[in-house]
Design an enzyme around this catalytic site. Structure first.
Site, mmCIF file in Angstrom:
data_model
loop_
_atom_site.group_PDB
_atom_site.id
_atom_site.type_symbol
_atom_site.label_atom_id
_atom_site.label_comp_id
_atom_site.label_asym_id
_atom_site.label_seq_id
_atom_site.Cartn_x
_atom_site.Cartn_y
_atom_site.Cartn_z
ATOM 1 N N TYR A 125 0.848 -1.193 0.000
ATOM 2 C CA TYR A 125 0.000 0.000 0.000
ATOM 3 C C TYR A 125 0.883 1.243 0.000
ATOM 4 O O TYR A 125 1.851 1.309 0.769
ATOM 5 C CB TYR A 125 -0.887 0.019 1.259
ATOM 6 C CG TYR A 125 -1.677 1.301 1.426
ATOM 7 C CD1 TYR A 125 -2.971 1.410 0.919
ATOM 8 C CD2 TYR A 125 -1.120 2.408 2.080
ATOM 9 C CE1 TYR A 125 -3.685 2.585 1.050
ATOM 10 C CE2 TYR A 125 -1.843 3.593 2.210
ATOM 11 C CZ TYR A 125 -3.118 3.673 1.696
ATOM 12 O OH TYR A 125 -3.823 4.832 1.819
ATOM 13 N N GLU A 213 -3.560 7.533 -3.965
ATOM 14 C CA GLU A 213 -3.581 6.266 -3.230
ATOM 15 C C GLU A 213 -3.397 5.126 -4.216
ATOM 16 O O GLU A 213 -4.198 4.962 -5.129
ATOM 17 C CB GLU A 213 -4.889 6.088 -2.458
ATOM 18 C CG GLU A 213 -4.871 4.861 -1.567
ATOM 19 C CD GLU A 213 -6.165 4.679 -0.794
ATOM 20 O OE1 GLU A 213 -7.216 4.410 -1.412
ATOM 21 O OE2 GLU A 213 -6.129 4.804 0.445
#
Ligand code: GDP
Ligand code: MN
Length: 404
Positions: A125, A213
């Protein structure tokens, strides 16, 4: 402003960020052609079909009409069109769309990047966002990629590392290495990750974004680092100098009432309550919403008509508020400064007559220049409009009409 995954990936690629390659399509036939082309370009024989909506959680999300997931794998070229057909034109419901879901107009046909090899593919991530508290940018990274990051933040916050970047100095090489190291990488994958983070930060800066993101960032079985997903949020205030990005706007993804309000120069945000609000100035709008809650009501919207409110803006505001079926009362709270209260009052009365057939009670609170004259115009109009002087009085009247 949010953009689609396929647009975000194109932008990232322009900055040298490695991505999972793909081609966008809006019909099953175009999806098939996209897969043929992608096979030529990348050599892939498996394809991922990804619904393009402004919401995440597509992989686990389900298309109402067909039961298909929003991200699916096709292991044969011949399956692509059929699988795309099960997504296109459907309503995809994910944990981010709300139960009403979102209509899918496009799918991205992407190469499969989870192929087997020397090592297992691994998901990470990565995000970059503006940290207003410190006035800097922050990179957040985690080995727990591909999952719901909110879950990770709640249960295992120690698995998210943060690196703050001074926007005046920019990302320093040691910081990119620090993040890659924290992700447990070594050798070629480490070098690739440093390159990836550096290019990603350049893209973040260059696009005037407030949030990036990438979940997941993938380490392939042959140690390439690439973006499988991309959520990009561009600062609206920078769109004037980001013309290419501004063209990526997709109004079909936005709330229709908010789009209409924007066209009339109104700042409108739809909420879930039953009291419509029309206010001038964002601060006063917030205070008004607090007052509504204090007397037990729930605001149906935030609406700032701006400093130059006149009969036309008042009417446009009315029309938008009235399109919301939940609205049981409307509170107009305007501070007359440059705009005089009597003008606003006349505007309200005019709008009321022009629109006609307004069944919900309207409470008007006018303060400032010519407040008394304004109140008189409202009282004399004979319409179902109640005037109030203080904010408390206005809120009490809202309460009274809701209980009536
Ligand atoms: P999101 O669910 O909206 O966040 O969409 P993502 O783009 O993150 O994709 C969801 C999931 O699909 C990923 O976490 C992967 O597990 C899977 N996925 C994406 N690309 C591929 C691929 O190339 N091959 C395989 N086998 N799975 C993929
Ligand atoms: Mn994702």
């Amino acid at each position: 402003m949010n953009i689609h995954e396929y647009q975000a990936k194109e932008v990232l690629k322009g900055y040298g960020v490695r991505i999972q390659e793909g081609i966008v399509a809006d019909t099953p036939e175009a999806a098939h052609e996209a897969a043929v082309k992608l096979k030529e370009q990348t050599g892939t024989s498996w394809f991922v079909i990804k619904a393009q909506i402004h919401a995440g959680g597509r992989g686990k999300g389900v298309v109402n009409e067909t039961g298909s997931h929003g991200v699916i794998l096709a292991k044969k070229l011949e399956e692509v069109a059929e699988k795309a057909k099960n997504i296109l034109g459907g309503t995809l419901v994910t944990h981010q769309t709300g139960p009403e879901g979102k209509l899918v107009n496009k799918v991205l046909i992407a190469e499969d990047v989870y192929y087997p090899g020397a090592s297992e593919p691994k998901e990470y991530y990565l995000s970059i966002l503006l940290d207003r508290a410190t006035g800097s940018n922050v990179i957040m990274a985690s080995t727990e990629g591909g999952m719901d990051i909110e879950e990770v933040a709640e249960h295992t916050p120690e698995k998210i590392m943060k690196e703050w970047i001074d926007p005046k100095v920019g990302l320093q090489p040691f910081q990119a290495r620090k993040v890659a190291f924290a992700l447990g990488l070594s050798g070629n994958a480490f070098k690739e990750m440093v390159k990836f983070i550096t290019a990603l930060y350049n893209a973040y800066e260059g696009t005037d974004s407030s949030q990036f993101e990438i979940n997941p960032v993938l380490k392939t079985s042959d140690d390439k680092i690439l973006a499988v997903d991309a959520k990009v949020n561009i600062d609206d205030n920078a769109l004037y100098r980001q013309k290419e990005l501004a063209a990526f706007r997709d109004v079909a993804e936005e709330d229709p009432l908010e789009v209409e309000a924007g066209e009339s120069g109104l700042n409108y945000v739809k909420l879930d309550g039953n009291v419509g609000c029309m206010v001038n100035g964002a601060g006063l709008a917030m205070a008004t919403m607090d007052m509504i809650k204090l007397v037990g009501g729930e605001p149906a919207n935030f609406l700032d008509v701006g400093g130059g409110a006149n009969a036309t803006t008042v009417e446009a505001g009315f029309r938008i508020i009235l399109k919301d079926p939940n609205v049981k009362a409307i509170l107009i709270n305007v501070f007359g400064g440059i705009v005089r209260c009597d003008r606003i009052a006349s505007g309200v009365v005019e709008a009321y007559k022009t629109i006609g057939d307004i069944r919900v009670p309207i409470i008007v609170r006018l303060q400032g220049t010519n407040a008394a004259e304004g109140a008189k115009i409202i009282d004399d109009s004979g319409l179902k409009v109640f005037s109030a002087i203080t904010l408390k009085e206005a809120a009490d009247k809202v309460k009274a009409v809701l209980e009536a």
